[in-house]
Write a protein that holds these residues in place. Sequence first.
Motif, PDB file in Angstrom:
ATOM      1  N   CYS A  23      58.687 -38.972  23.215  1.00 42.44           N
ATOM      2  CA  CYS A  23      58.807 -38.781  24.970  1.00 42.44           C
ATOM      3  C   CYS A  23      57.980 -37.827  25.733  1.00 42.44           C
ATOM      4  CB  CYS A  23      59.921 -39.055  25.649  1.00 42.44           C
ATOM      5  SG  CYS A  23      60.694 -39.000  27.187  1.00 42.44           S
ATOM      6  N   ARG A  47      51.163 -40.445  21.893  1.00 43.79           N
ATOM      7  CA  ARG A  47      51.292 -40.185  23.061  1.00 43.79           C
ATOM      8  C   ARG A  47      52.536 -38.983  22.332  1.00 43.79           C
ATOM      9  NH1 ARG A  47      55.516 -42.690  26.579  1.00 43.79           N
ATOM     10  NH2 ARG A  47      56.164 -40.355  26.709  1.00 43.79           N
ATOM     11  N   LYS A  52      56.517 -33.832  32.915  1.00 40.09           N
ATOM     12  CA  LYS A  52      57.236 -35.064  33.083  1.00 40.09           C
ATOM     13  C   LYS A  52      57.829 -35.256  34.104  1.00 40.09           C
ATOM     14  CE  LYS A  52      58.155 -37.036  30.121  1.00 40.09           C
ATOM     15  NZ  LYS A  52      57.786 -38.860  29.069  1.00 40.09           N
ATOM     16  N   HIS A 200      61.283 -47.271  26.885  1.00 36.12           N
ATOM     17  CA  HIS A 200      61.870 -47.629  28.895  1.00 36.12           C
ATOM     18  C   HIS A 200      62.325 -48.456  29.422  1.00 36.12           C
ATOM     19  CE1 HIS A 200      59.345 -44.236  28.083  1.00 36.12           C
ATOM     20  NE2 HIS A 200      59.697 -43.512  28.838  1.00 36.12           N
ATOM     21  N   GLU A 226      58.384 -45.364  22.052  1.00 38.30           N
ATOM     22  CA  GLU A 226      59.047 -43.593  21.570  1.00 38.30           C
ATOM     23  C   GLU A 226      59.000 -43.860  20.538  1.00 38.30           C
ATOM     24  OE1 GLU A 226      58.880 -42.677  26.843  1.00 38.30           O
ATOM     25  OE2 GLU A 226      60.799 -42.614  25.490  1.00 38.30           O
ATOM     26  N   ASP A 237      65.221 -38.447  26.960  1.00 37.12           N
ATOM     27  CA  ASP A 237      65.110 -40.211  26.674  1.00 37.12           C
ATOM     28  C   ASP A 237      65.634 -39.781  25.274  1.00 37.12           C
ATOM     29  OD1 ASP A 237      63.994 -41.131  28.935  1.00 37.12           O
ATOM     30  OD2 ASP A 237      62.281 -41.240  28.626  1.00 37.12           O
ATOM     31  N   GLN A 240      66.702 -43.718  23.681  1.00 30.54           N
ATOM     32  CA  GLN A 240      66.016 -45.062  23.516  1.00 30.54           C
ATOM     33  C   GLN A 240      64.810 -44.126  21.937  1.00 30.54           C
ATOM     34  OE1 GLN A 240      64.764 -44.994  27.422  1.00 30.54           O
ATOM     35  NE2 GLN A 240      62.403 -44.306  27.054  1.00 30.54           N
TER      36      GLN A 240
HETATM   37 MN    MN Z   1      59.893 -41.426  28.715  1.00 23.87          MN
END
Ligand code: MN
Length: 358
Positions: A23, A47, A52, A200, A226, A237, A240
């Motif tokens: 993330c 990524r 953020k 997400h 992620e 995050d 997740q």
């Molecule tokens: Mn994220």
Amino acid sequence: MGKDKMSNWGFPASGIFLAAGPCSAESEEQVLTTAKALSGQGVDFLRAGIWKPRTRPGSFEGVGLKGLGWLDRARSETGMKIGTEVAEPSHVEACLEYGLDVLWVGARTTTNPFSVQAIADALRGTDVPVFVKNPMSADIGLWIGAIERLANAGLTKLGAIHRGVSSSLEMRYRNAPAWKMPIEFMRRMPDVPILCDPSHICGRSDLIATIAQEAMDLLFDGLMVEVHPDPPSALSDAAQQLTPEQFISMVGKLELSSEQSDSSVFMNRMSELREDVDALDSQVLELIGKRMDIVREMGRLKTEQKVSTLQPHRWQEILDDRVKRGAGLELSEDFVLQVMQSIHEEAIRKQEADRLDD
Ligand code: MN
Ligand code: PEP
């Protein structure tokens, strides 16, 4: 499906398009560890968020510029392409300086046409691939509009990312999958590749594989996921993110379907159609309910005037007219008669019941 729509983007042609990585970039070591674990695994770009956009202030807001240096190093050590989220022109300028291979516009930014236009203006004259995430709400116009703004600035390598939409309803997911929005996007922008971001949507790592598979069944061109070397310690995050191993194993298990007669595509289409049928049925019932209300009002008037409940001439006219209309809709005479008789029967029953109540 796959990379057909990105054949001139400079990525390997095989497989689905995969973006994976944390993330947020948190440390040089975290970025390098993730990159090493993902390189050679069919990931098209690494990524990592550098800036953020947080819904509430006070959360981890990203490491800023120095993160671009870490990504650059990950690229030179692994050969992976690198990408990050841009939210304003200064981000674009910094990314162009570092020669980032891919950029994306985040959900909060897509919501604001002023920001999108400023980003488009900053990108004018380049042709870096840019993905646009759908806005926070299910507003497809903002999503398509953002892509149009970038296209108008001369960019030709444009893609979309579906990351679900926020909902006030209590639900399983962090963001509702709202599949009808990307499906409508695909219909309206058939040449724009579209990825799904199950991370997400889900907000929880255990749900990600199911949503990723659903995206494949709906013919998404790829995924953005992620991935963090140690998810529980992630600065954003945490719940997740998948470990690189979990990500690789999930991708290996995906079943890819083609547009023709694949049974999971069939199942998804069927569930869409069932939703439509459910909605229509409730409209039909509502209309019948309204018709009954009017009929009861007529019954009250008939009672006052001492007129009979059954009006044989009127009833014959209704039947003739409805049978004729039904024929125009390819509904058989028998069927229309049955439907109208049932409705009429119930109408008479209600009028009689009201009469007895008086
Ligand atoms: Mn994220
Ligand atoms: C992200 O990709 O880390 C992110 C912030 O996503 P979104 O813009 O979809 O919320």
